[in-house]
Every structure is written in C-alpha cells, then in structure tokens.
Design a protein around this motif. Structure first.
Motif, PDB file in Angstrom:
ATOM      1  N   TYR A  86      -0.163   4.667   1.368  1.00  0.00           N
ATOM      2  CA  TYR A  86       0.979   4.153   0.619  1.00  0.00           C
ATOM      3  C   TYR A  86       0.576   2.892  -0.133  1.00  0.00           C
ATOM      4  N   HIS A  87       1.216   2.712  -1.282  1.00  0.00           N
ATOM      5  CA  HIS A  87       0.935   1.539  -2.108  1.00  0.00           C
ATOM      6  C   HIS A  87       2.194   1.224  -2.898  1.00  0.00           C
ATOM      7  N   GLY A  88       3.076   0.450  -2.297  1.00  0.00           N
ATOM      8  CA  GLY A  88       4.356   0.152  -2.940  1.00  0.00           C
ATOM      9  C   GLY A  88       5.237   1.387  -2.952  1.00  0.00           C
ATOM     10  N   ASP A  89       5.738   1.734  -4.129  1.00  0.00           N
ATOM     11  CA  ASP A  89       6.644   2.877  -4.218  1.00  0.00           C
ATOM     12  C   ASP A  89       5.906   4.190  -4.437  1.00  0.00           C
ATOM     13  N   LYS A  90       4.569   4.153  -4.558  1.00  0.00           N
ATOM     14  CA  LYS A  90       3.780   5.363  -4.743  1.00  0.00           C
ATOM     15  C   LYS A  90       2.575   5.335  -3.804  1.00  0.00           C
ATOM     16  N   GLY A  91       1.810   6.434  -3.836  1.00  0.00           N
ATOM     17  CA  GLY A  91       0.617   6.502  -3.000  1.00  0.00           C
ATOM     18  C   GLY A  91      -0.653   6.277  -3.793  1.00  0.00           C
ATOM     19  N   LEU A  92      -1.771   6.217  -3.077  1.00  0.00           N
ATOM     20  CA  LEU A  92      -3.103   6.192  -3.660  1.00  0.00           C
ATOM     21  C   LEU A  92      -3.889   7.362  -3.081  1.00  0.00           C
ATOM     22  N   ASN A  93      -4.564   8.079  -3.939  1.00  0.00           N
ATOM     23  CA  ASN A  93      -5.399   9.212  -3.548  1.00  0.00           C
ATOM     24  C   ASN A  93      -6.839   8.698  -3.474  1.00  0.00           C
ATOM     25  N   ASN A  94      -7.382   8.594  -2.265  1.00  0.00           N
ATOM     26  CA  ASN A  94      -8.621   7.851  -2.039  1.00  0.00           C
ATOM     27  C   ASN A  94      -9.807   8.721  -1.631  1.00  0.00           C
ATOM     28  N   LEU A  95     -10.986   8.227  -1.940  1.00  0.00           N
ATOM     29  CA  LEU A  95     -12.247   8.733  -1.406  1.00  0.00           C
ATOM     30  C   LEU A  95     -12.887   7.585  -0.634  1.00  0.00           C
TER      31      LEU A  95
END
Length: 278
Positions: A86-95
């Motif tokens: 999660y990152h505030g009101d949206k997500g982050l798609n991570n590697l």
C-alpha cells in the motif's frame, strides 16, 4: 553466476497455496545450484486489484518479504520476486531482490502501470531506476508492461549487464512478449531474463514463455505451458566484449532525442505547394 527462472501457475489471491508452489520451485532450484532465482510479477497474489485484502506494508513490515527472506536463508539462494504494497490511496507493484543472507538488496516499483488492464486505477507508477549489484552482476529491474518502453532499458543498460522482466503476460500477446524481450537484449547489448506466469486466470490463458536471452538476441533457454525452473550460466564478459567491439551506445544522440520529445515535429505534406524544379 547461474540464473534461474521459476515459471509459476499463480493461484489468484491465495498466498498460502502460492507459498507452497514457491517452496517446491525453490527445492528444484537448489538441486541445480542456482545462484539467483527469479519469480513472476505479483508472485503470491497474481494480478490482483484487490487493494483491501492483498496489499501489505512497506518492506520491513511485509509478511511476504519476511517469508521470502527466511527462504533465501534456508536455501542459501538469492531471490527476486514480486509483491504489492500500500502507498497512500493506491498500491505499488514491486520487484524485490533479497540476498542469500536474507537481506533486502533493492525494491523497484513498476514505473508503467498497465492502463489497458486498469492497473493504473489501483496502482501508482514508480519514479526510480533501480540497479542492484550481486557479486559481478549489475541487475536492472523492470516489470511486465515496462517492456514496451525502450527508454527505461536504455537508462538501465548504461550500467546493467542483465535486466530482469517479471510478468503476468497473456498468451494472446505472446508474439509481442518474445519480440520485445529479444529487441531489448539487442538494443541494449545485455542479457534479458523474462519470467512469466503460466496457466489460466479467469478466461485468459498464460503460456509462460519465460526465457533468458543473450546480448545478441539469441534465446539461451525457455519454457512454455508448464510450471518449472530453467537456468543458465551468465558470462558478463560477453556483455563487456560486445560493447567494446560494437559500441552502439556511443552512436546514440540522447540530447537530440530529448529535444525531439520536447518539440513539435514538422510534417512534410506532399499536398503542399512545391517549387517546380523542371
């Protein structure tokens, strides 16, 4: 260094079952003495837009990252995998890349969320270019839809000798996947390691087609339609020697390209009046 790709039939939004699959693939990789094992995008969740239930905290607070760290230690293997935070009101798609000692080496957040698949409605785009040193390798990190944006690979390959692409890329766009992976290798004169999901997701089939490509664009090893681990030994001297012998980057006109991106381009139209030169 021996690089392995773990092609996985990811069970949608079932972290427990996916952990069991990861464990099996880790055992297979261990038998083959693989140094770095790479898993597909969103490894434990699949391509989920379920921010409420699937997202986790930052690296140090993530149960998934912690679990992968323990497995890296247990199997004495470096790991690269995808997880969503999660990152505030949206997500982050991570590697994320973790060393065989269980330490976090890097985290890359996907710069280009897949707007066609509505990913950009739920995930923010990252804004950092991430390189990771692992022994003699300098690794560039990218995720799925990033593959369609060659500028990113040009930037990473200024230093990278291998670039990873972790993905959930459907079979109906298989030709684009293979063509772009090969193009990125040829353009950047480096190894490209693309690892993809396999199996069904809803009504969409994923054929995998995970592969490692050499700096000349040749497919060294690949796997289609089944789960499994493939691997090859990377020789970074091939990258260095090719770049010295045939220095494509030396001929790039980066300042001119930037000028072109920031300016209007004149269209020469045959319908316009022209001077009679007869």
């Amino acid at each position: 260094m021996r690089i392995g790709l773990a092609q996985m039939d990811i069970i949608f939004e079932d972290k427990h079952l996916n952990m069991l699959k990861v464990e099996k693939l880790l055992k297979d990789a261990n038998k083959d003495s693989i140094d770095l094992l790479i898993f597909p995008e969103m490894t434990l969740t699949g391509f989920s837009m379920n921010l409420k239930d699937m997202l986790e905290g930052p690296l140090l607070d993530s149960s998934s990252v912690s679990w992968f760290s323990t497995k890296a230690l247990e199997y004495n293997i470096n790991l690269a995998f995808g997880y969503i935070e999660y990152h505030g009101d949206k997500g982050l798609n991570n590697l994320v890349i973790i060393s065989k000692y269980g330490t976090i080496l890097s985290k890359y957040s996907k710069i280009h969320p897949f707007s066609y698949g509505k990913e950009s409605m739920y995930y923010k785009g990252g804004d950092e270019f991430i390189l990771t040193r692992l022994e003699d390798l300098i690794i560039g990190s990218t995720i799925c839809y990033d593959l369609r944006f060659p500028e990113l690979y040009q930037i990473l390959s200024k230093k990278a000798n291998i670039i990873l692409v972790i993905a959930n890329w459907p079979q109906k766009r298989k030709d684009a996947w293979i063509t772009l992976l090969k193009a990125r290798a040829i353009e950047n004169q480096c190894y490209i390691a693309g690892v993809n999901k396999v199996g069904m997701f809803g009504n969409t089939y994923y054929s995998g087609d995970s592969m490692i490509i050499d700096p000349l664009g040749n497919i060294i090893t690949s796997l289609s339609d089944i789960e499994g681990v493939i691997y090859t030994d990377i020789n970074i001297d091939e990258v260095d020697n090719l770049r010295k012998r045939f220095n494509v980057k030396e001929d790039r006109k980066n300042l001119l390209y930037i000028k072109g991106l920031n300016s209007n381009i004149t269209i020469k139209d045959e319908r316009e009046d022209s001077h009679d030169i007869s």
